[in-house]
Enzyme design. Structure first.
Site, PDB file in Angstrom:
ATOM      1  N   LYS A   9     -17.238 -35.623  37.366  1.00  0.00           N
ATOM      2  CA  LYS A   9     -15.892 -35.284  37.205  1.00  0.00           C
ATOM      3  C   LYS A   9     -14.911 -36.246  37.708  1.00  0.00           C
ATOM      4  CE  LYS A   9     -16.476 -31.406  34.906  1.00  0.00           C
ATOM      5  NZ  LYS A   9     -15.900 -31.392  33.245  1.00  0.00           N
ATOM      6  N   SER A  36     -11.447 -31.479  33.967  1.00  0.00           N
ATOM      7  CA  SER A  36     -12.229 -31.726  35.159  1.00  0.00           C
ATOM      8  C   SER A  36     -12.683 -30.726  35.698  1.00  0.00           C
ATOM      9  CB  SER A  36     -11.288 -32.769  35.756  1.00  0.00           C
ATOM     10  OG  SER A  36     -11.878 -33.099  36.978  1.00  0.00           O
ATOM     11  N   TYR A  49     -22.685 -33.516  39.633  1.00  0.00           N
ATOM     12  CA  TYR A  49     -21.430 -33.036  38.945  1.00  0.00           C
ATOM     13  C   TYR A  49     -20.061 -33.468  39.368  1.00  0.00           C
ATOM     14  CZ  TYR A  49     -18.568 -29.380  37.089  1.00  0.00           C
ATOM     15  OH  TYR A  49     -17.569 -28.770  36.526  1.00  0.00           O
TER      16      TYR A  49
END
Length: 276
Positions: A151, A133, A147
């Site tokens: 994650k 992650s 983004y």
């Protein structure tokens, strides 16, 4: 000590490459994968090593790579879902196609590889999965909303997966690196939104300048992270989440403190929504 078999995605550079090197040095066997296996800078004649082409966005390639790993080494003990990249840009500037591409690699790619290897680990009744992650999966950052979203998805998936797999002796650890000295901020590993909106221009320019200034001078050492993951792979007490690097530790602590403060502040109003 019996050697482990590692299956690592995104092995051509950065953290993935360092993990592969560390595992080989420890005497373990490694399945190192990348979109183009010829880009992996490891000795092709090493009998401990199998290098494979793997585009994680292809479920078929993931299945083929998993089968090849078992045919070569007979088992897979540690899966490292490392492949991914960063899509930067404010939400309004990132095109739908760019969002889909980000999730195709960072989320669905991780799903594809995990799905391909879980039958192997369930049959063995043992295994360790490291899902890479980021601190972006703990706290949202302006200019990186997509983004961060990818994650955060990895975090939620991994937490639930860990509970599903516990009975089979398969452990899951979410690895949350802060800034590491890799080429993550290079053009090959990060993408900027193709579109530009005037209202965001100044803030976007400041953020990009900050990223460029930090590139290749980050405080995290990928080799040290690889060493830490080797230790965790041999530990019977590895955590669900592992914050990697001082900035990551500080960010996780700050987030935890903020959550506690906020839920405590609004506790009375929150519980007032219960059926009376």
């Amino acid at each position: 000590m019996i050697s482990k078999v590692w299956f690592i995605t995104g092995s051509s550079r950065g953290i993935g490459l360092e993990i592969a090197k560390a595992a080989l040095t420890a005497g373990d066997r490694v399945v190192a994968t990348a979109r183009d296996r010829s880009s992996i800078p490891l000795p092709s004649d090493d009998r401990q090593l199998l290098m494979l082409d793997l585009d994680v966005t292809s479920p078929g390639q993931a299945e083929t790579a998993a089968q090849a790993a078992v045919e070569r080494f007979g088992q897979v003990d540690v899966l490292v879902n490392n492949a991914g990249y960063g899509q930067l840009g404010t939400f309004e500037e990132v095109a739908v196609e760019e969002i889909e591409a980000q999730f195709s690699t960072n989320v669905f790619g991780l799903f594809n590889v995990t799905r391909a290897l879980l039958p192997v680990m369930r049959k063995q009744r043992r295994g360790r999965i490291f899902n890479l992650s980021s601190t972006a999966g703990i706290a949202g950052s302006p200019g990186a909303s997509i983004y961060c979203a990818s994650k955060f998805a990895v975090e939620g998936f991994s937490e639930a997966l860990a509970a599903e797999l516990e009975e089979f002796g398969i452990d899951v650890t979410i690895v949350e690196p802060g800034p590491f000295r890799t080429n993550f901020l290079d053009d090959r590993s990060v993408r900027h939104a193709a579109a530009s909106i005037a209202d965001y221009a100044q803030a976007s320019a400041r953020r990009k300048a900050a990223y460029d200034a930090r590139n290749h001078s980050q405080g995290g050492d990928p080799a040290n992270l690889a060493s830490a993951l080797l230790s965790l792979a041999s530990s019977g007490d590895a955590p669900l989440r592992f914050a990697a690097g001082s900035p990551a530790v500080e960010l996780v602590l700050k987030k935890a403190e903020g959550l506690l403060t906020e839920v405590t502040r609004f506790r009375e109003l929150s519980v007032s929504t219960d059926w009376q």
